[in-house]
Design a protein around this motif. Structure first.
Motif, PDB file in Angstrom:
ATOM      1  N   UNK A 113       0.833  -1.208   0.000  1.00  0.00           N
ATOM      2  CA  UNK A 113       0.000   0.000   0.000  1.00  0.00           C
ATOM      3  C   UNK A 113       0.864   1.252   0.000  1.00  0.00           C
ATOM      4  N   UNK A 114       1.912   1.266   0.805  1.00  0.00           N
ATOM      5  CA  UNK A 114       2.810   2.423   0.844  1.00  0.00           C
ATOM      6  C   UNK A 114       3.527   2.607  -0.491  1.00  0.00           C
ATOM      7  N   UNK A 115       3.920   1.486  -1.124  1.00  0.00           N
ATOM      8  CA  UNK A 115       4.589   1.572  -2.434  1.00  0.00           C
ATOM      9  C   UNK A 115       3.645   2.150  -3.481  1.00  0.00           C
ATOM     10  N   UNK A 116       2.350   1.848  -3.357  1.00  0.00           N
ATOM     11  CA  UNK A 116       1.364   2.343  -4.323  1.00  0.00           C
ATOM     12  C   UNK A 116       0.997   3.803  -4.091  1.00  0.00           C
ATOM     13  N   UNK A 117       0.874   4.189  -2.838  1.00  0.00           N
ATOM     14  CA  UNK A 117       0.302   5.490  -2.522  1.00  0.00           C
ATOM     15  C   UNK A 117       1.337   6.585  -2.283  1.00  0.00           C
ATOM     16  N   UNK A 118       2.600   6.244  -2.314  1.00  0.00           N
ATOM     17  CA  UNK A 118       3.652   7.256  -2.146  1.00  0.00           C
ATOM     18  C   UNK A 118       4.624   7.160  -3.311  1.00  0.00           C
ATOM     19  N   UNK A 119       5.465   8.152  -3.424  1.00  0.00           N
ATOM     20  CA  UNK A 119       6.521   8.134  -4.448  1.00  0.00           C
ATOM     21  C   UNK A 119       7.853   7.694  -3.854  1.00  0.00           C
ATOM     22  N   UNK A 212      -3.431  -3.486 -16.963  1.00  0.00           N
ATOM     23  CA  UNK A 212      -2.887  -4.385 -15.944  1.00  0.00           C
ATOM     24  C   UNK A 212      -3.148  -3.798 -14.556  1.00  0.00           C
ATOM     25  N   UNK A 213      -3.688  -4.588 -13.615  1.00  0.00           N
ATOM     26  CA  UNK A 213      -3.966  -4.077 -12.255  1.00  0.00           C
ATOM     27  C   UNK A 213      -2.670  -3.938 -11.453  1.00  0.00           C
ATOM     28  N   UNK A 214      -1.920  -2.895 -11.739  1.00  0.00           N
ATOM     29  CA  UNK A 214      -0.586  -2.715 -11.164  1.00  0.00           C
ATOM     30  C   UNK A 214      -0.641  -2.625  -9.639  1.00  0.00           C
ATOM     31  N   UNK A 215      -1.591  -1.861  -9.109  1.00  0.00           N
ATOM     32  CA  UNK A 215      -1.663  -1.700  -7.655  1.00  0.00           C
ATOM     33  C   UNK A 215      -1.928  -3.021  -6.940  1.00  0.00           C
ATOM     34  N   UNK A 216      -2.893  -3.776  -7.450  1.00  0.00           N
ATOM     35  CA  UNK A 216      -3.227  -5.057  -6.824  1.00  0.00           C
ATOM     36  C   UNK A 216      -2.058  -6.056  -6.933  1.00  0.00           C
ATOM     37  N   UNK A 217      -1.400  -6.069  -8.076  1.00  0.00           N
ATOM     38  CA  UNK A 217      -0.269  -6.975  -8.270  1.00  0.00           C
ATOM     39  C   UNK A 217       0.893  -6.600  -7.352  1.00  0.00           C
ATOM     40  N   UNK A 218       1.112  -5.310  -7.175  1.00  0.00           N
ATOM     41  CA  UNK A 218       2.196  -4.859  -6.293  1.00  0.00           C
ATOM     42  C   UNK A 218       1.950  -5.316  -4.865  1.00  0.00           C
ATOM     43  N   UNK A 219       0.731  -5.130  -4.374  1.00  0.00           N
ATOM     44  CA  UNK A 219       0.395  -5.570  -3.016  1.00  0.00           C
ATOM     45  C   UNK A 219       0.546  -7.086  -2.894  1.00  0.00           C
TER      46      UNK A 219
END
Length: 332
Positions: A113-119, A212-219
């Motif tokens: 979540x932090x990787x998705x929501x921050x830079x 591609x669902x990048x956020x979901x895949x990252x989590x």
């Protein structure tokens, strides 16, 4: 034959396989190693299995362009959670295992979540969770048990499944490592999810624009990484009948070396599960195999460093070969 060898060299795993052959040949020729004795030894295989279960998920994250170093705290966290819940408080073993794996899911979710929501780069994010989890594990151990080491007596079914020694020497986690490698190889190289991970490592914005669902895949990838580390710690607690708040920090360096030797680029977009598997074997042979030689043990770090530099150079050349082959196949 030439075309076959050229095809092999263009594979991400080529560097790891050649490195493994080269390291074994070096030990045999210059170290006087008995190849049969080395092949039959349990030390390096056990080392590889404990390392490899974490290395493959971390390698997949690196292919996707991310990095997780919080694994250094998640191994003792998984171990201590299991021991505190099922050892100190004597709750059923299954409860301790679920708590350990659940902790991995929680920390992985936070990282994702932090990787998705921050830079903020994932290296810095997971450095923060690494330090935070070290503090959490130490504080929890002191507050809940008053000790930095907790004993655990696992039931027979848990010992048999997660903590037995096959043949009196080989840890059962070896089978878990092989099974995980096969499953994740299929996911990475035979499903759309693998294609998504490679696309994310190439360019996240382009991958997102392609649907591609990048956020979901990252989590999901961060959860897999943290949970694999907590699983390893859980297995170690069951095997050794105890857990300690310290330990696990060296695995950060070991995992990154194994993944890089396995042909995965730190910049993302290139790598393979097979390469990481053989990269882990190579590192394990270097790390443990020197004890079977006549070489001074003080040279081990030098050998590891040289191996890493050679592997990076080889991997870059093999990636160039692969990219050249892809461009030649494109129609004019």
């Amino acid at each position: 034959m030439t075309d076959l060898f050229g095809t092999f060299l263009r594979k991400p795993a080529a560097g790891a396989i050649l490195s493994l052959v080269g390291v074994i040949a070096f030990f045999v020729i210059f170290g006087g190693v008995d190849l049969g004795k080395l092949a039959g030894a349990a030390s390096w295989v056990n080392f590889a299995a404990n390392l490899g279960i974490v290395a493959i998920p971390v390698g997949m994250l690196m292919i996707a362009g991310e990095l997780d170093i919080s694994i250094g705290a998640m191994i003792p966290a998984g171990s201590m959670t299991t021991a505190i819940v099922s050892g100190h408080y004597e709750l059923p073993m299954a409860v301790g295992m679920i708590c350990a794996l659940g902790l991995g899911v929680i920390v992985g979710t936070i990282n994702g979540v932090l990787a998705n929501r921050t830079t903020v780069p994932s290296l810095i994010i997971t450095l923060g969770t690494l330090v935070a989890m070290q503090g959490v594990v130490l504080a929890a151990a002191k507050i809940l048990t008053g000790k930095a080491s907790v004993a655990l007596t696992a039931p027979d079914w848990a010992k048999f499944t997660f903590g037995q020694l096959i043949g009196g020497s080989h840890q059962v986690i070896i089978l878990w490592w092989i099974a995980l490698a096969l499953v994740l190889w299929f996911v990475m190289h035979a499903t759309r999810y693998g294609n998504w991970i490679f696309a994310m490592g190439g360019d996240k914005d382009s991958a997102r624009n392609a649907g591609i669902p990048v956020r979901q895949m990252t989590v999901a990838l961060f959860i897999l990484s943290a949970t694999a580390a907590s699983f390893t710690g859980m297995c170690q607690a069951i095997l050794f009948n105890s857990a300690q708040v310290s330990g696990g920090m060296n695995i950060i360096f070991n995992v990154i070396v194994s993944v890089v030797v396995g042909g995965t680029l730190l910049t993302g977009g290139f790598g393979s599960v097979a390469g990481i598997f053989f990269g882990t074997l190579t590192f394990a042979v270097v790390n443990q195999g020197i004890y079977f030689t006549q070489i001074d043990r003080n040279w081990s770090n030098l050998i590891i460093g040289v191996m890493l530099l050679v592997a990076v150079a080889m991997n870059e050349n093999f990636r160039t070969l692969a990219m050249t082959a892809v461009r030649k196949k494109k129609p004019a």
